[in-house]
Write a protein that holds these residues in place. Structure first.
Motif: not given
Length: 608
Positions: A270-275
Motif C-alpha cells: 500500500m505504499m506503492e499501491y501495487s498487488f
C-alpha cells in the motif's frame, strides 16, 4: 541523529560561534504540544521569525520549501558583513535562505526520521541563526524556538484490508462480515505497508475487490466507489497497480478464472499501491485411498488422513501419512476431498492422484498427477517388507517420496544444554512405531536470542545417521526435516519431548517443577520437596532430610506420566512405574535425579 551541513557553511567554519541566547538547548527534540492557533512570531534581535501555515509535502513540487518568514535583525556596526542563516532542528543543521526556504529533501528526511511516513500533521521546533562577521570575529543572533508544521508525503494506508466477494457470491454480506481479512505484521503500516491474505477459490470464476473499513462501511450505505480495483481494468492480471473505483470510473474488479486454483493468495503493497495475485492448487486435506482398507470405504470415510503442520498449505504444501505394513503387497492411491466425494457420490475414480511412472512402478520418489492425465490408474505399491512406510507428498511440486521405516530403540537430543551431544540425552521407542520420548533442558546461549537451541539425531556420536531439525515449530512443537536442517528452538526450560519419526513431528511438554514425595519425606505424597535443575550435571537436585521409607519423583506436582511419574529403584527408574523407590540413606541427604527417557533414568541419594 545525523547533522546535515551544506556548502555555504564553509564560510562559517572559521568562526567560533556564540549565541546571544544562553538558554538555548542544542538537543531540542520535537515537542508534544498542540499546534499554535495563529501565526507565531519569535524574538530575533530587532528582527523576527514568523511561522507559516501547515506544509503538505505531497503538494510541494520544488527543491526548496518555505518553512518560515524571516525579518533580518540588524547590527549596530555598519562594517559588519552579513554571512547567512541556518535552521537548527534538534541535531540537524540546515542552510535556510533569507526568504525562509530550506531543502525539501532534507526537511522531509527529518520529519520522517522523527515521526515516520504516516501522512498526518506533525510539529517540530526550529531555531534560526543569523551570522554577521567583522575582522575575523563572528556575531550570531539566535531566534527563540518556533513551530514548523508538516504533513509527510505518503499515500493513505489503512490499518485493515479485506477481500470483498471472492468465494462469497454475496458481496455486500462479505463486506459486512469482513471475514476474509488481510494479515499484517505488528509494525506501523507506514513502516511495513505489505498485507497478505489467502482464501478459497469459488467453484466458478472467483471475482473480488479489496476494501478497508471505510469502504466496507460505505457499501452498507450503498456506496461501492471506495473499493480498490485493477488500474487498467485487466481483471485476470497477476500483478499491477491498485486504485479506488471513484478515481477509475469503473469497477475494475479482480478475477481468477475457474479451475486454475484451489486457493488464492493476494499480496498488496500500500505504499506503492501495487498487488500480486498467486494461484495455489493445494487442498486443505489429502487421504490415502486403499491401503489396508477397502478402497471405496476408505474414500467415503476419509479416515486415512495425511498429517500436516500448523502452517498454511500455501506456505507448507507437504503432507505425510504413515502406513503400517501387514507383511504383504499393499496398493493405494491419494485423493483430496473432491476426489473422495466423487468416488462416494458418483463412483468417479478419475480425480484420484497417482504416480506418473505407471501402475505399481512408483519407486521411492517421483511425480504425481490426476488419473485424468495418466495412461493408466497410476496406483502406488509397496512390498510390505518394512514395518512402516512414510508417504510424503508435496502438492505444490506434485511430487512424492516413500520411505521404508525400521526404527531403532533410541535417538538422542543434542543442543546447547549438553554441548551438542557431549553428554547423551536419549529418547526411547519400545514398540518400533517411531514414537520416541525423552526429557531434556532447552538451554539458551549468547547467540540464540533468549531461546534454547537443540536438534535430534540418530547416533549419539555423530550426525550421519539422522539429523532432525526444523520444518516448522513453535513452543509446543512442529514438524521435522532431516539432513542440513535448521536448529529447533524453545523457551528455556525443562521439557518432555515426544518425537514421531514416522510422521516427522515432535511435541514439547514443559516440566516446570519436579518434586520428591513419599513415606520417607514425612509421608508427604502430595507436595513433597521441590527440586532445582543443575545445568552442569543435567539433573534435578535438592538438599533435604529423609526418614525411613520410600520415595518417588513427580513432575509438575501431578501423577500424570506426561508430566513425569517416576518409580522403580534408584538404579533403574521408569516413568509410569507403580513401584516406589526404596532408600537406605536417612537424615540430611543430597538427592540427584537424572530423568533421561522413559526407561533410562536414575537417582543418587548421599549423606551430607
Amino acid at each position: 541523529m545525523k547533522k546535515i551541513f551544506f556548502a555555504a557553511f564553509a564560510i562559517l567554519s572559521s568562526f567560533a560561534l556564540t549565541s546571544c541566547d544562553e538558554d538555548y538547548n542544542e538537543g531540542l527534540m520535537p515537542p508534544m504540544s498542540s499546534p499554535a492557533e495563529t501565526p507565531q512570531t519569535v524574538a530575533f534581535g530587532n528582527g523576527a521569525v514568523t511561522t507559516v501555515s501547515t506544509i503538505d509535502l505531497a503538494a510541494v513540487e520544488k527543491d526548496l520549501v518555505k518553512v518560515c518568514n524571516i525579518t533580518a535583525p540588524t547590527v549596530s556596526d555598519p562594517e559588519a558583513t552579513f554571512v547567512g542563516y541556518t535552521l537548527t532542528i534538534g541535531e540537524n543543521v540546515l542552510e535556510i535562505t533569507p526568504e525562509g526556504e530550506v531543502s525539501t529533501e532534507e526537511i522531509t528526511a527529518i520529519v520522517l526520521d522523527y515521526y515516520g511516513k504516516r501522512p498526518v500533521e506533525r510539529e517540530i521546533d526550529g531555531v534560526v541563526r543569523c551570522y554577521y562577521a567583522k575582522d575575523g570575529q563572528n556575531i550570531v543572533t539566535v531566534s527563540d524556538p518556533f513551530k514548523i508544521k508538516l504533513i509527510p508525503e505518503a499515500p493513505q494506508i489503512s490499518d485493515n484490508y479485506y477481500i470483498v466477494g471472492g468465494p462469497n457470491s454475496d458481496w455486500a454480506a462479505s463486506a459486512s462480515a469482513r471475514s476474509i481479512k488481510f494479515s499484517h505484521s505488528d509494525a506501523d503500516v507506514y513502516e511495513d505497508p505489505i498485507f497478505t491474505v489467502i482464501f478459497d477459490a469459488a467453484e466458478g470464476d472467483t471475482w473480488f475487490a479489496i476494501g478497508d473499513d471505510a469502504a466496507c462501511d460505505a457499501i452498507g450505505n450503498g456506496d461501492w466507489s471506495k473499493l480498490l480495483g485493477v488500474v487498467g481494468g485487466q481483471s485476470d492480471a497477476t500483478e499491477g497497480r491498485l486504485d479506488f473505483r471513484y478515481n477509475m470510473g469503473a469497477d475494475n474488479s479482480f478475477c481468477v478464472p475457474a479451475g486454475t486454483a484451489k486457493k488464492i493468495k493476494v499480496t498488496i503493497d500500500m505504499m506503492e499501491y501495487s498487488f500480486n495475485v498467486e494461484t495455489i492448487n493445494v487442498a486443505d486435506n489429502y487421504y490415502l485411498v486403499g491401503g489396508l482398507l477397502d478402497w471405496g470405504a476408505s474414500a467415503a470415510s476419509k479416515e486415512q488422513k495425511f498429517s500436516h503442520s500448523s502452517a498454511s498449505v500455501a506456505e507448507d504444501p507437504v503432507f505425510t501419512y504413515v502406513l503400517e505394513s501387514n507383511g504383504s503387497e499393499i496398493w493405494f492411491a491419494i485423493g483430496d476431498d473432491e476426489a473422495c466425494d466423487a468416488i462416494a457420490n458418483d463412483n468417479d475414480w478419475s480425480k484420484l492422484y497417482g504416480t506418473t511412472s505407471g501402475n505399481g512402478n512408483n519407486g521411492e520418489s517421483g511425480s504425481l498427477s490426476r488419473r485424468t492425465s495418466l495412461s493408466d490408474d497410476g496406483s502406488f505399491k509397496v512390498d510390505g517388507t518394512a514395518k512402516y512406510y512414510r508417504i510424503q507428498i508435496n502438492m505444490s511440486e506434485l511430487t512424492y517420496t516413500i520411505t521404508a521405516l525400521d526404527f531403532a530403540q533410541y535417538i538422542y537430543e543434542a543442543g546447547v544444554n549438553n554441548g551438542w551431544g557431549g553428554t547423551q540425552q536419549p529418547l526411547y521407542c519400545g514398540d518400533g512405531s517411531g514414537l520416541y520420548t525423552g526429557f531434556f533442558y532447552a538451554k539458551e546461549d549468547s547467540w540464540t536470542d533468549g531461546l534454547g537451541a537443540f536438534k535430534f539425531r540418530g547416533d549419539p556420536d555423530n550426525w550421519d545417521n539422522g539429523n532432525w531439525g526444523s520444518g516448522t515449530y513453535n513452543d509446543e512443537g512442529g514438524t521435522l526435516v532431516d539432513t542440513d536442517a535448521d536448529n529447533l528452538f524453545a523457551q528455556p526450560g525443562f521439557y518432555r519431548a515426544d518425537v514421531n519419526l514416522a510422521d516427522m513431528t515432535y511435541t514439547l511438554t514443559p516440566i516446570h517443577s519436579v518434586f520428591v514425595v513419599g513415606s520417607a519425606v514425612n509421608n508427604d505424597w502430595d507436595t513433597g520437596v521441590e527440586m532445582t535443575y543443575n545445568f552442569e550435571k543435567l539433573c534435578w537436585e535438592v538438599d533435604t532430610e529423609l526418614g525411613e521409607g520410600v520415595i518417588k519423583f513427580k513432575g509438575n506436582g501431578t501423577w500424570d506420566t506426561q508430566d513425569g511419574n517416576w518409580g522403580g529403584t534408584l538404579e533403574d527408574i521408569i516413568n509410569g512405574s507403580n513401584d516406589n523407590i526404596p532408600v537406605s540413606v536417612t537424615g540430611k541427604v543430597h538427592i540427584e535425579f537424572y530423568p533421561l527417557c522413559e526407561t533410562k533414568a536414575y537417582a543418587t541419594v548421599t549423606a551430607r
